[in-house]
Design an enzyme around this catalytic site. Structure first.
Site, PDB file in Angstrom:
ATOM      1  N   HIS A 298      38.736  38.493  41.193  1.00  0.00           N
ATOM      2  CA  HIS A 298      38.920  39.148  40.117  1.00  0.00           C
ATOM      3  C   HIS A 298      40.292  39.573  39.395  1.00  0.00           C
ATOM      4  O   HIS A 298      40.781  39.599  38.138  1.00  0.00           O
ATOM      5  CB  HIS A 298      38.458  40.871  39.822  1.00  0.00           C
ATOM      6  CG  HIS A 298      38.891  41.627  40.794  1.00  0.00           C
ATOM      7  ND1 HIS A 298      38.976  42.156  42.060  1.00  0.00           N
ATOM      8  CD2 HIS A 298      40.019  42.678  40.054  1.00  0.00           C
ATOM      9  CE1 HIS A 298      39.644  43.002  42.361  1.00  0.00           C
ATOM     10  NE2 HIS A 298      40.587  43.475  41.233  1.00  0.00           N
TER      11      HIS A 298
ATOM     12  N   ASP B 289      35.273  38.322  47.248  1.00  0.00           N
ATOM     13  CA  ASP B 289      36.263  38.517  46.033  1.00  0.00           C
ATOM     14  C   ASP B 289      37.831  38.027  46.223  1.00  0.00           C
ATOM     15  O   ASP B 289      38.560  38.375  46.430  1.00  0.00           O
ATOM     16  CB  ASP B 289      36.497  39.784  45.478  1.00  0.00           C
ATOM     17  CG  ASP B 289      37.089  40.194  44.276  1.00  0.00           C
ATOM     18  OD1 ASP B 289      37.684  39.320  43.834  1.00  0.00           O
ATOM     19  OD2 ASP B 289      36.956  41.421  43.884  1.00  0.00           O
TER      20      ASP B 289
ATOM     21  N   SER C  79      44.752  45.349  44.936  1.00  0.00           N
ATOM     22  CA  SER C  79      43.630  44.300  44.621  1.00  0.00           C
ATOM     23  C   SER C  79      44.532  43.076  45.119  1.00  0.00           C
ATOM     24  O   SER C  79      45.431  42.782  44.555  1.00  0.00           O
ATOM     25  CB  SER C  79      43.154  44.137  43.265  1.00  0.00           C
ATOM     26  OG  SER C  79      42.129  44.834  43.319  1.00  0.00           O
TER      27      SER C  79
END
Ligand code: ARG
Ligand code: GLU
Length: 735
Positions: free
Chosen positions: A89, A225, A656
């Site tokens: 992402h 991810d 992230s």
């Protein structure tokens, strides 16, 4: 009020106990201060390396393998060729920008077979931290508690400029200074930024975004991810703009990758660039956040999302147009809901009140501190109570403008026109062309049908929920012209506005400036937009500005007071997008009565969630056949393929793509999310339910090697067996 607080402070011992326990893994610490503040505790929790292995300015250390990616995510180096790992992402926009209908890398994944096939990404950059220095004394020179806020800002600004000019650094490095502890301390960062960052590999979204919005913020999770990039430098190893001549950067350090995995209670640390937290708010502010602001924002987004979802389900084109916008609107909405629930479930407000009672008791027991900080907390809480309606109505306004896209566009146009008014008419052509260029792509993903319905619903909500004294007469008047009906208003705005298509907008703005400046008041959309904005500025923004100033000042003093009064506690600074380390243990949790969550997931769970053809839960054929054959290579354990795991590391947005490291500083996982019950950790960390979610690095390796056949990338890495080595080493030591 004080009296009342003291009375409410008699809380069950259990509360105090959990609060104490919560402290063990709470905190986002500054890497250069670990030896004083954390090293002992980290070693006690199982860390086998020293603070100097994590941060060292004299030789390569862990920090040299960590970068801020584009200012919004974290990435880490995992090979001597600067192979860079981050989330899918985080790489999404880059992957999307190289995708076309023929080569849909979002759908199908992308794997460069050679370095020559790695794809450059305009605008994407990574930043290393070279060193960190405390510059508090110089930064605050000439300010005291009696300095006015306005003077303070000016003096500090001047000081910082001086410090940056004098900072010792190489010509290709940058100097950056940020405030910490609400402006009580300042740190200088010498950084190195590389702008040639190329896409190396990405799994298909059915792996990298598996579970999509339904699973977002949730545990148990089964998302792979991750995506891979590579940092390129000039031939001299220095930062350089993109050039085919550039070569992979030779890093000072890269992370060895552990094949031994994690077990329950293993020590882990997460190293990265957390964006923003507010852990030292007074109780009234926590209350305002979860009982006022979150509620307002969620109600607006719920209404918008419901409408967009309805269109996306019926219309393939709208589904593509709104996919990214829907995801980002939904992402924050879901986080806020988790935050409200988490604070309630863990009695976050009561605990904050108890904390304040303890603070007050200690303050009152110390005459000199009392003289210095008397009344600060009470004033701050009182200010937040007065500020509440402004904060809530500010959120309503921002959500209205954000979610009704024609109103956002209108706002941009009006801002541009105000800009021209300031700079003079001659500036118009340039500013107009800039706006038009920036907005051309807007229309590609804009559907007037969808926006019409969103506007109708959100205008109704806005005018119902925001008292008219915060809206003002002008907008209220226009609202009455359409009989206080969102539908009637939207019908009018969307049938006859110059903003409805790019061609119309261009024709409208290409008229002479004076004509535009007059016509802007008769276009139905901009007319409402201007009225809403004027009302907001006059009745919300301006009256609140002074309060906001006072809040900032008192929050700063209160921060200092907490650190001096509760001097047995360790305080970490709120996240501010600077490099931090957080540590915890691999652990499941109990989200609710009779529910317990295990600490890891496997590929079995992916297959349990598998829904053929579904846009969130489809599983690619190749992965299904690897699963059927249990063909996991060296990455599986006892016939299972680990996928994700959770731990009590204190993380937030910006973390992230951060590496999860084992006790030796080897890579064991890749951070990408938090559990829903724990999203409140931005304002109220509680170790009982706050968990960060990571992809197990063995799943990443499995996908690269077995799924994508990109073994050349695994071959670049340094794969290690720390646990096996420790077992082997143990008897030798005893002998
Ligand atoms: N919740 C994570 C974060 O805040 C992941 C967001 C991206 N994933 C998604 N399904 N929208 O960034
Ligand atoms: N997904 C978040 C990010 O992009 C990290 C999750 C969190 O907020 O902790 O930064």
């Amino acid at each position: 009020m004080l009296q009342q607080m003291l009375k409410r402070a008699v809380l069950p011992a259990l509360l105090v106990l959990t609060q104490f326990r919560a402290q063990a893994t709470e905190g986002m610490w500054l890497p250069h201060l670990l030896s004083n503040m954390n090293e002992k505790e980290m070693k006690g929790m199982g860390m086998k390396i020293s603070a100097a292995d994590i941060y060292n300015v004299n030789k390569g250390s862990l920090k040299d393998a960590i970068v801020s990616l584009g200012g919004f995510c974290t990435g880490e180096l995992i090979s001597s060729q600067s192979l860079l790992l981050t989330n899918h992402h985080c790489g999404y926009a880059a992957i999307q920008s190289h995708s076309s209908v023929q080569n849909n890398y979002l759908d199908n994944g992308f794997w460069a077979r050679t370095q020559a096939e790695e794809l450059p990404n305009k605008g994407l950059f990574v930043t290393f931290i070279v060193k960190i220095e405390d510059v508090t004394l110089q930064a605050l020179q000439g300010v005291s508690r009696s300095t006015t806020e306005k003077d303070r800002v000016r003096i500090i600004e001047e000081n910082l400029t001086k410090i940056k000019t004098n900072a010792k650094k190489e010509s290709y490095q940058d100097a950056l200074i940020k405030p910490f502890y609400e402006g009580n301390q300042y740190y200088l960062f010498v950084t190195e930024t590389y702008r040639d960052v190329r896409l190396v590999g990405a799994p298909p979204s059915s792996i990298g975004k598996f579970g999509s919005d339904t699973d977002n913020w949730m545990w148990p999770r089964h998302t792979g991810d991750f995506s891979l990039f590579r940092i390129y430098a000039g031939k001299d190893g220095r930062p350089a703009e993109y050039s085919p001549e550039n070569v992979p950067l030779k890093p000072k350090h890269f992370l060895p990758v552990s094949l031994d995995g994690i077990a329950e209670n293993d020590f882990t640390m997460v190293f990265g660039f957390p964006g923003r937290t507010q852990e030292y708010l007074p109780s009234e502010a926590v209350k305002l956040t979860v009982e006022g602001q979150d509620v307002a924002k969620v109600s607006m987004r719920d209404a918008a999302l419901k409408i967009i979802d309805g269109f996306m389900r019926q219309d393939e084109k709208i589904k593509i147009q709104y996919a990214a916008k829907y995801a980002s609107t939904a992402n924050a909405r879901k986080k806020w809901i988790g935050e409200m629930q988490g604070v309630q479930q863990t009695k976050g407000i009561e605990k904050r009140v108890a904390y304040e009672a303890e603070y007050t008791k200690r303050l009152n027991g110390n005459a000199s501190l009392q003289a210095k900080y008397n009344g600060v907390l009470d004033s701050l809480n009182a200010l937040y109570r007065d500020f509440g309606p402004y904060a809530i109505n500010r959120d309503y306004y921002n959500e209205l403008i954000r979610n009704v896209e024609l109103l956002s566009l209108s706002d941009k146009i009006v801002t541009m026109l105000y800009d021209v008014r300031e700079k003079g008419e001659a500036a118009y052509p340039e500013l107009r062309d800039k706006l038009l260029a920036a907005q051309e792509s807007f229309y590609k993903d804009f559907s007037p049908k969808v926006d019409h319905d969103v506007a109708a619903a959100l205008l109704d909500l806005y005018f119902t929920n925001v008292p008219s004294r915060y809206i003002g007469g002008e907008a209220t008047q226009i609202w009455m012209e359409t009989n206080k009906s969102g539908k009637q208003a939207a019908d009018k705005y969307y049938s006859n506005s110059a903003l409805l298509s790019y061609d119309k907008l261009k024709a409208f703005l290409n008229k002479p400036y004076r004509d535009v400046a007059t016509a802007i008041f008769s276009d139905p959309v901009t007319r409402m937009g201007i009225a809403l904005r004027n009302g907001y500025v006059e009745h919300v923004n301006n009256p609140a500005a002074g309060m906001q100033n006072d809040i900032n000042r008192l929050q700063r003093v209160y921060m200092q007071a907490q650190m001096e009064v509760l001097d047995n506690r360790r305080f970490y600074p709120d996240a501010n997008s600077t490099l931090r380390i957080t540590y915890g243990k691999v652990n499941g949790y109990k989200p609710a009565d009779a529910k317990t969550y295990d600490y890891y997931t496997t590929l079995d769970g992916v297959m349990e969630k598998y829904k053929p053809g579904d846009y969130e839960f489809d599983v690619p054929e190749k992965l299904r056949s690897l699963y059927a054959a249990k063909d996991y290579g060296q990455y599986g354990v006892n016939g299972k393929m680990p996928v994700c795991f959770i731990a009590s590391n204190h993380t937030t947005g910006g973390n992230s793509g951060s590496p999860a490291l084992d006790a030796y500083g080897n890579l064991v996982g890749l951070n990408f999310d938090r559990t829903w019950e724990g999203t409140m950790s931005d304002i109220n960390y509680d170790a009982s339910i706050c968990r960060n979610i990571m992809v197990d690095i063995r799943y990443v390796l499995f996908i690269i090697d077995k799924y994508a056949g990109a073994k050349r990338l695994v071959d670049e890495m340094k794969l290690v067996h720390p646990k096996k080595a420790a077992v082997k080493a143990a008897p030798a030591k005893r002998a």
